[in-house]
Design an enzyme around this catalytic site. Structure first.
Site, PDB file in Angstrom:
ATOM      1  N   THR A 133      12.905 -19.904  -3.197  1.00  0.00           N
ATOM      2  CA  THR A 133      12.710 -20.286  -1.788  1.00  0.00           C
ATOM      3  C   THR A 133      13.173 -19.190  -0.832  1.00  0.00           C
ATOM      4  OG1 THR A 133      14.735 -21.561  -2.114  1.00  0.00           O
ATOM      5  CG2 THR A 133      12.694 -22.792  -1.974  1.00  0.00           C
ATOM      6  N   ASP A 163      13.812 -14.851 -20.469  1.00  0.00           N
ATOM      7  CA  ASP A 163      14.082 -13.865 -21.514  1.00  0.00           C
ATOM      8  C   ASP A 163      13.029 -14.046 -22.601  1.00  0.00           C
ATOM      9  OD1 ASP A 163      15.464 -12.002 -23.226  1.00  0.00           O
ATOM     10  OD2 ASP A 163      17.325 -12.541 -22.219  1.00  0.00           O
ATOM     11  N   ILE A 164      13.176 -13.323 -23.710  1.00  0.00           N
ATOM     12  CA  ILE A 164      12.204 -13.496 -24.793  1.00  0.00           C
ATOM     13  C   ILE A 164      12.352 -14.908 -25.375  1.00  0.00           C
ATOM     14  CG2 ILE A 164      12.023 -11.038 -25.357  1.00  0.00           C
ATOM     15  CD1 ILE A 164      13.979 -11.605 -27.702  1.00  0.00           C
ATOM     16  N   PRO A 165      11.269 -15.458 -25.955  1.00  0.00           N
ATOM     17  CA  PRO A 165      11.307 -16.848 -26.413  1.00  0.00           C
ATOM     18  C   PRO A 165      12.490 -17.174 -27.325  1.00  0.00           C
ATOM     19  CG  PRO A 165       9.058 -16.052 -26.440  1.00  0.00           C
ATOM     20  CD  PRO A 165       9.920 -14.865 -26.089  1.00  0.00           C
ATOM     21  N   ASN A 166      12.811 -16.297 -28.283  1.00  0.00           N
ATOM     22  CA  ASN A 166      13.902 -16.608 -29.213  1.00  0.00           C
ATOM     23  C   ASN A 166      15.230 -16.804 -28.476  1.00  0.00           C
ATOM     24  OD1 ASN A 166      15.132 -16.745 -31.955  1.00  0.00           O
ATOM     25  ND2 ASN A 166      16.182 -14.904 -31.212  1.00  0.00           N
ATOM     26  N   THR A 167      15.483 -15.945 -27.498  1.00  0.00           N
ATOM     27  CA  THR A 167      16.747 -16.028 -26.764  1.00  0.00           C
ATOM     28  C   THR A 167      16.786 -17.289 -25.894  1.00  0.00           C
ATOM     29  OG1 THR A 167      16.808 -13.629 -26.746  1.00  0.00           O
ATOM     30  CG2 THR A 167      18.253 -14.744 -25.186  1.00  0.00           C
ATOM     31  N   GLY A 191      23.006 -27.021  -0.624  1.00  0.00           N
ATOM     32  CA  GLY A 191      24.267 -26.302  -0.852  1.00  0.00           C
ATOM     33  C   GLY A 191      25.043 -26.182   0.434  1.00  0.00           C
ATOM     34  N   ARG A 192      24.938 -25.023   1.076  1.00  0.00           N
ATOM     35  CA  ARG A 192      25.793 -24.712   2.225  1.00  0.00           C
ATOM     36  C   ARG A 192      25.789 -25.704   3.381  1.00  0.00           C
ATOM     37  NH1 ARG A 192      23.508 -18.749   2.022  1.00  0.00           N
ATOM     38  NH2 ARG A 192      21.828 -20.025   1.206  1.00  0.00           N
ATOM     39  N   LYS A 229      24.871 -29.546  -8.919  1.00  0.00           N
ATOM     40  CA  LYS A 229      24.205 -28.399  -9.541  1.00  0.00           C
ATOM     41  C   LYS A 229      25.217 -27.290  -9.799  1.00  0.00           C
ATOM     42  CE  LYS A 229      21.368 -25.475  -7.299  1.00  0.00           C
ATOM     43  NZ  LYS A 229      21.761 -24.126  -7.733  1.00  0.00           N
ATOM     44  N   ASP A 285      21.786 -24.874 -13.499  1.00  0.00           N
ATOM     45  CA  ASP A 285      20.737 -24.025 -12.890  1.00  0.00           C
ATOM     46  C   ASP A 285      21.003 -22.557 -13.221  1.00  0.00           C
ATOM     47  OD1 ASP A 285      18.804 -22.941 -11.157  1.00  0.00           O
ATOM     48  OD2 ASP A 285      20.081 -23.181  -9.383  1.00  0.00           O
ATOM     49  N   LEU A 286      20.651 -22.182 -14.478  1.00  0.00           N
ATOM     50  CA  LEU A 286      20.869 -20.789 -14.890  1.00  0.00           C
ATOM     51  C   LEU A 286      19.554 -20.010 -14.920  1.00  0.00           C
ATOM     52  CD1 LEU A 286      23.492 -21.354 -17.763  1.00  0.00           C
ATOM     53  CD2 LEU A 286      23.905 -20.927 -15.338  1.00  0.00           C
ATOM     54  N   LYS A 287      18.462 -20.691 -14.642  1.00  0.00           N
ATOM     55  CA  LYS A 287      17.129 -20.067 -14.532  1.00  0.00           C
ATOM     56  C   LYS A 287      16.857 -19.091 -15.672  1.00  0.00           C
ATOM     57  CE  LYS A 287      17.008 -20.323  -9.471  1.00  0.00           C
ATOM     58  NZ  LYS A 287      18.410 -20.691  -9.172  1.00  0.00           N
ATOM     59  N   PHE A 288      16.750 -19.644 -16.896  1.00  0.00           N
ATOM     60  CA  PHE A 288      16.514 -18.783 -18.069  1.00  0.00           C
ATOM     61  C   PHE A 288      15.226 -17.976 -17.911  1.00  0.00           C
ATOM     62  CE2 PHE A 288      18.794 -22.214 -20.772  1.00  0.00           C
ATOM     63  CZ  PHE A 288      20.026 -21.694 -20.415  1.00  0.00           C
ATOM     64  N   ASP A 310      28.019 -23.977  -5.306  1.00  0.00           N
ATOM     65  CA  ASP A 310      28.044 -22.515  -5.371  1.00  0.00           C
ATOM     66  C   ASP A 310      29.415 -21.996  -4.951  1.00  0.00           C
ATOM     67  OD1 ASP A 310      25.439 -22.276  -6.340  1.00  0.00           O
ATOM     68  OD2 ASP A 310      24.609 -22.457  -4.325  1.00  0.00           O
TER      69      ASP A 310
HETATM   70  O1  C5P Z   1      23.126 -23.164   0.179  1.00  0.00           O
HETATM   71  P1  C5P Z   1      21.693 -23.540  -0.083  1.00  0.00           P
HETATM   72  O2  C5P Z   1      21.356 -24.940   0.408  1.00  0.00           O
HETATM   73  O3  C5P Z   1      20.724 -22.494   0.417  1.00  0.00           O
HETATM   74  O4  C5P Z   1      21.587 -23.571  -1.672  1.00  0.00           O
HETATM   75  C1  C5P Z   1      20.391 -23.744  -2.372  1.00  0.00           C
HETATM   76  C2  C5P Z   1      20.680 -23.790  -3.837  1.00  0.00           C
HETATM   77  O5  C5P Z   1      19.457 -23.950  -4.557  1.00  0.00           O
HETATM   78  C3  C5P Z   1      21.345 -22.530  -4.373  1.00  0.00           C
HETATM   79  O6  C5P Z   1      22.282 -22.950  -5.359  1.00  0.00           O
HETATM   80  C4  C5P Z   1      20.228 -21.749  -5.043  1.00  0.00           C
HETATM   81  O7  C5P Z   1      20.672 -21.040  -6.164  1.00  0.00           O
HETATM   82  C5  C5P Z   1      19.291 -22.883  -5.491  1.00  0.00           C
HETATM   83  N1  C5P Z   1      17.880 -22.537  -5.628  1.00  0.00           N
HETATM   84  C6  C5P Z   1      17.119 -22.004  -4.598  1.00  0.00           C
HETATM   85  N2  C5P Z   1      15.797 -21.697  -4.793  1.00  0.00           N
HETATM   86  C7  C5P Z   1      15.217 -21.922  -5.980  1.00  0.00           C
HETATM   87  C8  C5P Z   1      15.973 -22.479  -7.028  1.00  0.00           C
HETATM   88  C9  C5P Z   1      17.315 -22.773  -6.814  1.00  0.00           C
HETATM   89  O8  C5P Z   1      17.630 -21.840  -3.490  1.00  0.00           O
HETATM   90  N3  C5P Z   1      13.927 -21.681  -6.166  1.00  0.00           N
END
Ligand code: C5P
Length: 224
Positions: free
Chosen positions: A123, A64-68, A203-204, A32, A59-62, A10
């Site tokens: 989460t 939208d409408i099905p076609n898109t 992540g962090r 990711k 991880d773009l978490k789509f 991130d």
């Molecule tokens: O920094 P941290 O450990 O909180 O990052 C968690 C990663 O997981 C982030 O990139 C966040 O976008 C992703 N994520 C999430 N919860 C979800 C799906 C993805 O935190 N349900």
């Protein structure tokens, strides 16, 4: 893929992301790429990470409408990523469209499609366990390869979906890491794996650590 750690890149600058990939690629197989990095740097960043012999979860978490979603899934497949995801609240038709788009492009390219995952409940939000378990069941019934859920629900989901379905858990906080307030449903790396997670997404606790390599080592040791 042998290890169960996915590191979330991130960042807003390609240099920061690639620095982490280079630092960690010996011990981390999957990175990711989420909306922050992808929107900042564009699809080229995928190529640059792949050149460093790493696997990618886009991880773009789509949602939208099905076609898109079908067309976006074709595009994600053309990028040759290993995983991508969509929001399960998009419903059955949207899920089917994602699979159709991805399979069509994979066939043209002569390879397997990426694993497609469903986001249950973020989460960062509180949720009822039954809601997460039900949406995981819908994901499986509609042909997805796995779901993203917190480590708190993974044991219940695992009971319902069996051992081969993927469950990826973000919201991971080792006891020694700084707590970030935006993540509400958090567990430790060890708890998530013991509860049945296929992968943990971190992540962090790694990317904001003084020494990301050391933080990675500690987490890998904890889940060994
Ligand atoms: O920094 P941290 O450990 O909180 O990052 C968690 C990663 O997981 C982030 O990139 C966040 O976008 C992703 N994520 C999430 N919860 C979800 C799906 C993805 O935190 N349900």
């Amino acid at each position: 893929m042998n290890n169960k750690l996915i590191v979330a890149l991130d960042f807003s600058h390609r240099k920061d992301a690639l620095k982490i990939v280079e630092e960690l690629r010996e011990s981390v197989e999957v990175f990711k790429v989420g909306i922050q990095l992808f929107t900042s740097c564009g699809p080229k960043i995928i190529q640059e990470i792949k050149e460093r012999k790493a696997n990618i979860f886009l991880d773009l978490k789509f949602f939208d409408i099905p076609n898109t979603v079908e067309k976006a899934s074709e595009a994600a497949t053309a990028l040759d990523v290993d995983f991508f995801d969509l929001h399960l609240t998009g419903g059955r038709e949207m899920i089917e469209a994602a699979i159709t788009g991805s399979e069509r492009r994979a066939m043209l390219l002569g390879k397997n499609r990426p694993k497609i995952l469903g986001v249950t409940v973020l989460t960062s939000q509180s949720s009822a366990i039954s809601e997460v378990v039900n949406s995981s069941t819908i994901a499986k019934e509609n042909g997805l390869d796995g779901v993203i859920a917190s480590g708190l629900e993974v044991a219940e989901i695992r009971k319902r979906v069996g051992k081969d379905f993927l469950i990826l858990c973000p919201g991971i906080r080792p006891s020694w890491a700084k707590k970030q307030e935006d993540q509400k449903r958090i567990v430790s790396p060890k708890e998530a794996i013991e509860n049945g997670a296929s992968y943990i997404i971190v992540g962090r606790p790694i990317t904001a650590a003084k020494n990301p390599r050391e933080a990675t080592k500690r987490i890998l040791k904890e889940i060994e």
